[in-house]
Structures are given as structure tokens and as C-alpha cells.
Design a protein around this motif. Structure first.
Motif, short mmCIF file in Angstrom:
data_model
loop_
_atom_site.label_atom_id
_atom_site.label_comp_id
_atom_site.label_asym_id
_atom_site.label_seq_id
_atom_site.Cartn_x
_atom_site.Cartn_y
_atom_site.Cartn_z
N LYS A 1 44.30 40.98 67.88
CA LYS A 1 42.86 41.15 68.06
C LYS A 1 42.53 40.60 69.45
O LYS A 1 42.83 39.41 69.71
N SER A 2 41.97 41.41 70.33
CA SER A 2 41.66 40.85 71.66
C SER A 2 40.22 40.35 71.66
O SER A 2 39.33 41.02 71.13
N VAL A 3 40.03 39.16 72.22
CA VAL A 3 38.69 38.54 72.20
C VAL A 3 38.27 38.12 73.61
O VAL A 3 39.10 37.77 74.45
N SER A 4 36.93 38.18 73.80
CA SER A 4 36.39 37.69 75.07
C SER A 4 35.91 36.25 74.88
O SER A 4 35.34 35.92 73.84
N LEU A 5 36.14 35.43 75.91
CA LEU A 5 35.63 34.04 75.89
C LEU A 5 34.46 33.94 76.85
O LEU A 5 34.31 32.95 77.58
N GLY A 6 33.64 35.01 76.89
CA GLY A 6 32.42 34.95 77.70
C GLY A 6 32.59 35.58 79.08
O GLY A 6 33.68 36.05 79.43
N PRO A 7 31.51 35.56 79.85
CA PRO A 7 31.45 36.31 81.11
C PRO A 7 32.18 35.66 82.29
O PRO A 7 32.40 36.29 83.30
N ARG A 8 32.56 34.41 82.13
CA ARG A 8 33.22 33.74 83.27
C ARG A 8 34.73 33.64 83.05
O ARG A 8 35.18 33.67 81.90
N ILE A 9 35.48 33.56 84.15
CA ILE A 9 36.93 33.43 84.02
C ILE A 9 37.24 31.94 83.85
O ILE A 9 36.92 31.13 84.72
N LEU A 10 37.86 31.60 82.72
CA LEU A 10 38.21 30.19 82.46
C LEU A 10 39.63 29.93 82.94
O LEU A 10 40.49 30.82 82.89
N ARG A 11 39.87 28.71 83.36
CA ARG A 11 41.27 28.33 83.63
C ARG A 11 42.03 28.42 82.30
O ARG A 11 41.44 28.24 81.23
N ALA A 12 43.33 28.59 82.36
CA ALA A 12 44.13 28.76 81.14
C ALA A 12 43.96 27.58 80.21
O ALA A 12 43.80 27.74 78.98
N ASP A 13 43.92 26.36 80.78
CA ASP A 13 43.79 25.20 79.91
C ASP A 13 42.39 25.13 79.29
O ASP A 13 42.23 24.79 78.11
N THR A 14 41.38 25.54 80.03
CA THR A 14 40.01 25.58 79.47
C THR A 14 39.96 26.64 78.35
O THR A 14 39.39 26.41 77.29
N ALA A 15 40.58 27.78 78.60
CA ALA A 15 40.57 28.85 77.59
C ALA A 15 41.28 28.41 76.32
O ALA A 15 40.80 28.64 75.21
N ALA A 16 42.42 27.73 76.49
CA ALA A 16 43.18 27.26 75.32
C ALA A 16 42.34 26.28 74.51
O ALA A 16 42.19 26.43 73.28
N LEU A 17 41.74 25.34 75.20
CA LEU A 17 40.93 24.31 74.53
C LEU A 17 39.73 24.94 73.83
O LEU A 17 39.44 24.67 72.67
N SER A 18 39.07 25.88 74.52
CA SER A 18 37.86 26.49 73.95
C SER A 18 38.19 27.33 72.72
O SER A 18 37.52 27.24 71.69
N LEU A 19 39.23 28.14 72.82
CA LEU A 19 39.57 29.03 71.71
C LEU A 19 40.03 28.23 70.49
O LEU A 19 39.64 28.51 69.35
N LEU A 20 40.80 27.18 70.75
CA LEU A 20 41.25 26.32 69.64
C LEU A 20 40.05 25.64 68.98
O LEU A 20 39.95 25.53 67.76
N THR A 21 39.11 25.18 69.80
CA THR A 21 37.93 24.51 69.26
C THR A 21 37.14 25.45 68.35
O THR A 21 36.76 25.11 67.24
N LEU A 22 36.93 26.68 68.84
CA LEU A 22 36.18 27.66 68.04
C LEU A 22 36.92 27.96 66.73
O LEU A 22 36.32 28.03 65.65
#
Ligand code: SAM
Length: 243
Positions: free
Chosen positions: A214-235
Motif C-alpha cells: 500500500k503506498s502512502v503519502s506523508l504529506g506535501p513536504r519531503i521528509l528526511r528518511a529518519d523523519t519519515a521513519a519516525l513519523s510513520l511508526l508514530t502514526l
């Protein structure tokens, strides 16, 4: 508030039971006796990732060795929710951040995955393991996340286990908002984060062809990989985990 919160907590790769005695490895002996200045009869907490948490007492301190013995069990074994984090390795300090935060956020398994644009494929798994242990000691976990050997993306997809959804953080415009996917998610899941340079078009279409992805968007801004990992895990934790 657990009454033993203040006691130092260490990980040991050993079977824990009342009365067992252990001579500590050099680094842990140094930490306990020279840094924390623990003395004979001082107490600490020990966990091994499987047998819960045990009270231990320092029974012998000398220049040559430090011995502790296990007194009694303080906490029964407990595992974190079943969630995997697959991530393309990034530069060292950011990798360390991913490992630490994913451990704190209760990930159960971490899979480094080399993609076409991965620039840091050479990993010191032993070093990564100690970073995970340090984070688990601090975050009061009773289990340890499993750190897998590095694989490449095509291999990983080819051997993907049945019934597990792979949630692919896709920085492309047409990915679905992450909350829409998490709300409908059923069953075991894994999260996938790309490298600094992102996924190639070939990789993105290969991922999107897989019925378990399932491909998901983490919003309109490009996150650093570590920010993306942390955000997606948190959600995921908030929607599907144990928060
Ligand atoms: N290719 C990106 C670019 O356009 O510069 C950079 C990749 S980003 C630094 C690293 C990874 O984080 C991506 O491959 C993706 O997995 C995830 N990511 C970052 N921002 C995202 C977003 N807004 N939506 C979904 N995933 C994102």
C-alpha cells in the motif's frame, strides 16, 4: 509509577532465574562499578528480551571482575506489537537515530534494505545491535527488536511473507494519505522508507505492482528518511499499536 524505576537497568544475553550468578562482561562491569559506582549489595535490574525483568544484586567487585546474582522477577515478559520497519540505510548518525527511535517506538523487527539509490549499504550490524540494546535499556522495553541481515529491495519483495501488508512511504504525488490507509489496515504490517535519494521510478512501479503493498503519502513536504521513519511508526502505533 513502578517503584524500581530508579534502579539501573542492563541487558544480558543469559537465562535469568533466581539465584543465578553472572560475571559481567568488561564494558558492563566498568559502567556499573566505575561510572555508576555501584558497590557490593547495590541493586540493579536485568532483562534478556525473553524472561521479563529481574532484580539483581552486586555480589563481588574487584579489579578483575564484577559478579551479580539474580534475586527475583520484577516484571513478567512482555512483547511490543508486531510491526516491522524496513529502511534503506542512510548516513551513520541518521541510521543511529532510526534505530534508537524505532526501538523506543516499539518496533518488533528492523530490516535494512538496499535500494538503487542507497549510498550507505555497508553496515556494522554489531554496532547497530548495541545501539538497539542501549535504546531498549533506556526505554524500559522487556523485549528486543530483531535486527535482520541487509537484503536488497527486489529480494525482499520476492520473499515477502503472506498476509503481511507492506506500507510503502511513497513521496510521489499520487500516493494515498497515510491515515486513510492506516484506518482500513487489517492484520500484520511492515513500513518501508527509502534512502536520501528516494526510490527510482522502476522501484516505485515494482512496489506498486505487488498486491501486498500500500503506498502512502506523508504529506506535501519531503521528509528526511529518519523523519519519515519516525513519523510513520508514530502514526502506526497510535492507530494500530499499543499507544
Ligand atoms: N526522493 C525524495 C526527493 O524528492 O528529494 C527524497 C527521499 S526522502 C529524503 C527519503 C524517503 O522518505 C522517501 O524515499 C520516502 O520513503 C520517505 N518520504 C519522505 N517524504 C515523504 C512524503 N512526503 N510522503 C511519503 N514518503 C516520504
Amino acid at each position: 509509577m513502578r517503584e524500581n524505576y530508579t534502579l539501573t537497568r542492563i541487558y544480558m544475553d543469559a537465562a535469568l532465574q533466581a539465584g543465578a550468578r553472572f560475571e559481567l562482561p568488561k564494558a558492563q562491569a566498568h559502567y556499573l562499578t566505575n561510572v555508576l559506582r555501584l558497590e557490593v549489595t547495590d541493586e540493579l535490574r536485568v532483562f534478556n528480551g525473553n524472561d521479563g525483568e529481574w532484580r539483581a544484586r552486586v555480589s563481588d567487585v574487584s579489579r578483575k571482575k564484577t559478579v551479580i546474582y539474580i534475586v527475583d522477577q520484577l516484571r513478567a515478559p512482555q512483547s511490543c506489537p508486531d510491526i516491522w520497519l524496513c529502511f534503506a540505510p542512510v548516513r551513520k548518525h541518521r541510521n543511529a537515530f532510526i534505530l534508537e527511535k524505532a526501538t523506543e517506538l516499539g518496533v518488533s523487527l528492523m530490516q535494512p534494505v538496499v535500494t538503487e539509490r542507497t549510498q550507505h549499504a555497508k553496515l556494522r550490524l554489531d554496532k547497530m545491535q548495541s545501539q538497539i540494546i542501549e535504546a531498549a535499556e533506556q526505554t524500559e522495553r522487556l523485549d528486543l527488536p530483531t535486527l535482520k541481515e541487509t537484503v536488497n529491495l527486489d529480494q525482499m519483495l520476492h520473499n515477502w511473507p503472506d498476509k503481511r501488508t507492506l506500507i510503502f512511504a511513497d513521496e510521489g504525488e499520487d500516493a494515498e494519505p497515510v491515515m486513510n490507509v492506516l484506518k482500513k489496515l487489517k492484520g500484520p504490517a511492515a513500513l518501508l522508507i527509502g534512502p536520501e535519494g528516494g526510490f527510482t521510478d522502476r522501484e516505485r512501479s515494482h512496489l506498486r505492482e505487488q498486491k501486498f503493498v500500500k503506498s502512502v503519502s506523508l504529506g506535501p513536504r519531503i521528509l528526511r528518511a529518519d523523519t519519515a521513519a519516525l513519523s510513520l511508526l508514530t502514526l502506526w502505533q497510535a492507530m494500530q499499536g499499543d499507544w
